[in-house]
Structure formats: structure tokens, C-alpha cells
Design a protein around this motif. Structure first.
Motif, PDB file in Angstrom:
ATOM      1  N   THR A  13      19.174 -75.401  -7.993  1.00 19.94           N
ATOM      2  CA  THR A  13      20.088 -74.313  -8.353  1.00 19.94           C
ATOM      3  C   THR A  13      21.486 -74.640  -7.874  1.00 19.94           C
ATOM      4  O   THR A  13      21.715 -75.663  -7.224  1.00 19.94           O
ATOM      5  CB  THR A  13      19.611 -72.962  -7.783  1.00 19.94           C
ATOM      6  N   THR A  14      22.430 -73.779  -8.184  1.00 21.19           N
ATOM      7  CA  THR A  14      23.813 -73.941  -7.739  1.00 21.19           C
ATOM      8  C   THR A  14      23.881 -73.811  -6.214  1.00 21.19           C
ATOM      9  O   THR A  14      23.367 -72.826  -5.665  1.00 21.19           O
ATOM     10  CB  THR A  14      24.701 -72.852  -8.380  1.00 21.19           C
ATOM     11  N   SER A  60      17.942 -74.435 -12.379  1.00 21.73           N
ATOM     12  CA  SER A  60      18.581 -75.248 -13.426  1.00 21.73           C
ATOM     13  C   SER A  60      17.674 -76.373 -13.899  1.00 21.73           C
ATOM     14  O   SER A  60      17.798 -76.837 -15.036  1.00 21.73           O
ATOM     15  CB  SER A  60      19.907 -75.818 -12.928  1.00 21.73           C
ATOM     16  N   ARG A  61      16.764 -76.837 -13.042  1.00 21.46           N
ATOM     17  CA  ARG A  61      15.749 -77.807 -13.452  1.00 21.46           C
ATOM     18  C   ARG A  61      14.606 -77.784 -12.445  1.00 21.46           C
ATOM     19  O   ARG A  61      14.774 -77.305 -11.323  1.00 21.46           O
ATOM     20  CB  ARG A  61      16.326 -79.216 -13.601  1.00 21.46           C
ATOM     21  N   SER A 153      11.902 -80.755 -16.713  1.00 25.88           N
ATOM     22  CA  SER A 153      12.527 -79.776 -17.609  1.00 25.88           C
ATOM     23  C   SER A 153      13.103 -80.401 -18.871  1.00 25.88           C
ATOM     24  O   SER A 153      12.986 -79.842 -19.959  1.00 25.88           O
ATOM     25  CB  SER A 153      13.641 -79.019 -16.867  1.00 25.88           C
ATOM     26  N   LEU A 156      18.762 -78.908 -19.300  1.00 26.90           N
ATOM     27  CA  LEU A 156      18.930 -77.937 -18.218  1.00 26.90           C
ATOM     28  C   LEU A 156      18.390 -76.567 -18.628  1.00 26.90           C
ATOM     29  O   LEU A 156      18.488 -76.176 -19.794  1.00 26.90           O
ATOM     30  CB  LEU A 156      20.412 -77.824 -17.844  1.00 26.90           C
ATOM     31  N   HIS A 158      19.308 -73.540 -18.220  1.00 25.28           N
ATOM     32  CA  HIS A 158      20.134 -72.445 -18.759  1.00 25.28           C
ATOM     33  C   HIS A 158      20.126 -72.476 -20.284  1.00 25.28           C
ATOM     34  O   HIS A 158      20.468 -71.478 -20.922  1.00 25.28           O
ATOM     35  CB  HIS A 158      21.566 -72.518 -18.225  1.00 25.28           C
ATOM     36  N   ARG A 172      26.766 -69.729 -17.118  1.00 19.91           N
ATOM     37  CA  ARG A 172      25.405 -70.159 -17.456  1.00 19.91           C
ATOM     38  C   ARG A 172      24.404 -69.036 -17.210  1.00 19.91           C
ATOM     39  O   ARG A 172      24.514 -68.276 -16.244  1.00 19.91           O
ATOM     40  CB  ARG A 172      25.033 -71.396 -16.637  1.00 19.91           C
ATOM     41  N   THR A 174      21.387 -69.142 -16.099  1.00 20.74           N
ATOM     42  CA  THR A 174      20.713 -69.249 -14.807  1.00 20.74           C
ATOM     43  C   THR A 174      21.524 -68.569 -13.710  1.00 20.74           C
ATOM     44  O   THR A 174      20.995 -67.812 -12.896  1.00 20.74           O
ATOM     45  CB  THR A 174      20.500 -70.733 -14.466  1.00 20.74           C
ATOM     46  N   MET A 175      22.832 -68.817 -13.715  1.00 24.33           N
ATOM     47  CA  MET A 175      23.721 -68.232 -12.710  1.00 24.33           C
ATOM     48  C   MET A 175      23.856 -66.726 -12.918  1.00 24.33           C
ATOM     49  O   MET A 175      23.846 -65.951 -11.949  1.00 24.33           O
ATOM     50  CB  MET A 175      25.083 -68.918 -12.809  1.00 24.33           C
ATOM     51  N   HIS A 357      31.360 -73.659  -9.953  1.00 23.71           N
ATOM     52  CA  HIS A 357      31.080 -73.377 -11.366  1.00 23.71           C
ATOM     53  C   HIS A 357      32.185 -73.994 -12.209  1.00 23.71           C
ATOM     54  O   HIS A 357      33.341 -73.589 -12.125  1.00 23.71           O
ATOM     55  CB  HIS A 357      31.021 -71.867 -11.620  1.00 23.71           C
TER      56      HIS A 357
END
Length: 371
Positions: A13-14, A60-61, A153, A156, A158, A172, A174-175, A357
Motif C-alpha cells: 500500500t501507499t 495496490s498489489r 496481481s 495494479l 486500483h 486511485r 485503493t487510496m 501521491h
């Protein structure tokens, strides 16, 4: 590692949102979720890998950790790689590629490390290497220990598979889902985004409320691995967890193109029944009928889509509309500019640390229910 044994699974993730993702993963019933730098680890087998790709919104993956071993030089790296039972993992007819990174190790040349690992696998298994292969093995050599993982995955996460149109500066999915979770959103209350762009926040909120799996319409790289079982996967995907949301979800934007885009994306996501998108300005915005909920938005920021001085007027108008008309609603705002956030005059709680981001660092500002 055998196909039956549990292994470590890493959900990326971020950076800065690991604890939020960990909360989501725990809520979804995965074993031993642990927040680590850059993501969350869980334990499981291949069914958990499939489920994580299918269910988890904020990752994200998903990487399956295959093997870890000491590697002090390239010949040792190649020899240990050849000892892995690749025939249990990779198909000899499916191309693969290797990406490597090195940190604090005697092996310091990532390109040479990737080449040695790829050649070892090709000689052992006979699978071809290809620079554009969908199957990607990621080797991380850190403090003289090499860990090899498979990206299960592909694209990505998202990229949900049902959103085609995006605006100029998209957040995105996911975010967006993690920011919703950070605001305490559970799917039970209305959500409104008054600068909705391509509809990301509204559609994510509606999908969460409808209990739609984020990966329900897309393809994954794990479908090309030895462990993949088409019947078991189809059964997993066929489980109907969806429900009709009790709340409704609203997006508005002054740009007609954004509204057309949002409606098209909502239709592909199958959430048109619980979403409404209207073209209007911030100054004409009024709360929808019914219970209070969450206003969440990702407005333009200065370094992104316009001059900061002009944007300050937009932020001030947004704050004024919220304070005057949205009593009882909570507000979440994502921006790279704290000065613009505070120009709203909204009573923000102390914000969490900014997260990266698109080359910027953005912060989620949020309020308690407005007086």
C-alpha cells in the motif's frame, strides 16, 4: 514451500497508510495481519492470495513470498535459486521476468542479480523469459538476505476493471477506499463528494455499502500459476456477498464532462441504483434529504490544476457552504496544501502524516460532525 503450506503474503500500500490497510484486512478475516513498512503481511496459502486480490480494497498489489535465503555473491544467489521447486509454482509454458532491488548487501548490482535469478529459473524449469511477461518475480536483497516473491496481481489493484474514464488528476481507488475507512466510513451512511471528478469516492463508497468485491470483474496474474484451480476460483467469485445499500451516494461537479464520466463509471460498476451525479457549483450545494453522513472530496491543489490564489476562493466557498448548510455532517478533505485546507475555516482535527501521491505529498484533513 509446498502448495499446501501456509506462507507469508504481502499486501502493498501507499507508505503512511499501512495501519489503515491493516484494519481493513483484519475486518475481512485474514490470519495474523501485521502492518510493516509499505504494507501488511498475512499468513495463508494460495486461496488466501486469490481472496486478498478479490476482496481487499486498499492494497495496490499482493505478493506471495516464495523463499528467503542468505546470498553474499552472485554465484551463491544463482545456486540457491536453482534449489527452489519452481515446477510447483511456475508453469513452463508461461513467460516470466525478474525485477530485483539491493540494499545494504554485498550484492549491489540489481540488474546482475535479476539476470542470475532469471537464468537459474529458466535453466531449472524451461520457462521463457520475456521483458513484458505478466508473471513478475520480485527479488529483494537486503542485508545479504534475498527474498523472492511473485506478484500475483498483475495490473495494479486500483484498476478495478470496471472504470474506464478518469479526469486529469485522479485519486486511485485503493487510496480513496483507505481515506473513506480513515474517516470512519462503514457503508451505513450517505456520502457526498461536491468536486467528484470521475466519481472515485462516490463509487468506492457505494461499492463498500453494496458489499461488491473490488476485483470482481478483472483478471489476475495468479491465474497463470501452477497452483491455480479454475473451478475453485469460479466458486470463490460466485459467492454472492452483495446487498442493497440503505444509504445513497452523491457526486456533484461544475464540469459537465466530469458528471458524464462519473455516471458512465457508476454504470460499469453496477452502482447506478444508489448513486446520483449532478452538475452544480459549490455555492449552490445543499445537503440531500435524509440522515447526515460524510462529505469527502479531493479538490484541485495548486501544484496540480491551477493557481493557488484562485483556488483559495474555491476552498473558502467550500468551507462556507459546509459550515452554513451541513450541520451534523463530517467532512474529509484530501489536499497537498495545508494553507488551502485551513482557508476553508473548518474545525479540522489534528491530521495524520502526509502520504505520497503522484509526486506530491497529500494529507487527509477531517472534522468531527459539524455544529
Amino acid at each position: 514451500m509446498t502448495k499446501q503450506a501456509d506462507f507469508e503474503i504481502f499486501l502493498a500500500t501507499t507508505p503512511g497508510l499501512e495501519s489503515v490497510l491493516c484494519s481493513e484486512v483484519r475486518l475481512k478475516g485474514f490470519k495474523k495481519p501485521t502492518a510493516v513498512p509499505g504494507g501488511v503481511t498475512i499468513k495463508g496459502g494460495w486461496p488466501e492470495v486469490w481472496r486478498a486480490n478479490l476482496w481487499v480494497r486498499g492494497a495496490s498489489r499482493v505478493l506471495a513470498r516464495i523463499v528467503s535465503f542468505p546470498a553474499l555473491h552472485l554465484s551463491q544467489l544463482e545456486r540457491r535459486t536453482r534449489q527452489v521447486a519452481w515446477a510447483d509454482i511456475l508453469r513452463p509454458d508461461v513467460p516470466f521476468r525478474v525485477e530485483a532491488s539491493c540494499a545494504g548487501s554485498r550484492i549491489y548490482h540489481a540488474g546482475a542479480a535479476a539476470e542470475r535469478i532469471a537464468n537459474a529459473i529458466e535453466k531449472t524449469l524451461g520457462a521463457p523469459q520475456a521483458p513484458d511477461a505478466e508473471i513478475v518475480l520480485k527479488a529483494r536483497i537486503e542485508q545479504n538476505v534475498c527474498t523472492i516473491s511473485i506478484d500475483t496481481s498483475g495490473d495494479l489493484l486500483h484498476k478495478r476493471g470496471h472504470k474506464e474514464a478518469v479526469n486529469r488528476a485522479p485519486l486511485r481507488e485503493t487510496m480513496a477506499s483507505l481515506f473513506l475507512l480513515q474517516c470512519g466510513y462503514t457503508g451505513a451512511e450517505p456520502v457526498l463528494d461536491p468536486m467528484c471528478g470521475s466519481g472515485t469516492f462516490v463509487i468506492e463508497a457505494a461499492e463498500i455499502a453494496a458489499r461488491l468485491n473490488p476485483g470482481r470483474t478483472r483478471h489476475f496474474a495468479f491465474e497463470h500459476l501452477v497452483s491455480f484451480n479454475i473451478e475453485a476460483w469460479q466458486q470463490m467469485r460466485a459467492v454472492k456477498s452483495s446487498r442493497t445499500p440503505t444509504a445513497h451516494f452523491y457526486g456533484s461537479d461544475r464540469d459537465a464532462g466530469a458528471i458524464a464520466m462519473s455516471r458512465a463509471n457508476a454504470e460499469r460498476a453496477d452502482v447506478t441504483g444508489c448513486t446520483t451525479f449532478t452538475q452544480q457549483t459549490i455555492s449552490t450545494l445543499t445537503p440531500p434529504d435524509g440522515p447526515t453522513g460524510l462529505v469527502i472530496t479531493n479538490p484541485p491543489y495548486g501544484t496540480r490544476l491551477g493557481d493557488k490564489a484562485q483556488l483559495a476562493a474555491l476552498y473558502r466557498a467550500f468551507g462556507q457552504t459546509m459550515r452554513e448548510r451541513f450541520s451534523g455532517w463530517r467532512v474529509g478533505m484530501v489536499t497537498s496544501e495545508p494553507t488551502l485546507a485551513y482557508a476553508t475555516g473548518l474545525p479540522f482535527l489534528p491530521p495524520a502524516a502526509p502520504v505520497p501521491h503522484g509526486g506530491l505529498r497529500i494529507t487527509l484533513f477531517q472534522t468531527a460532525p459539524l455544529p
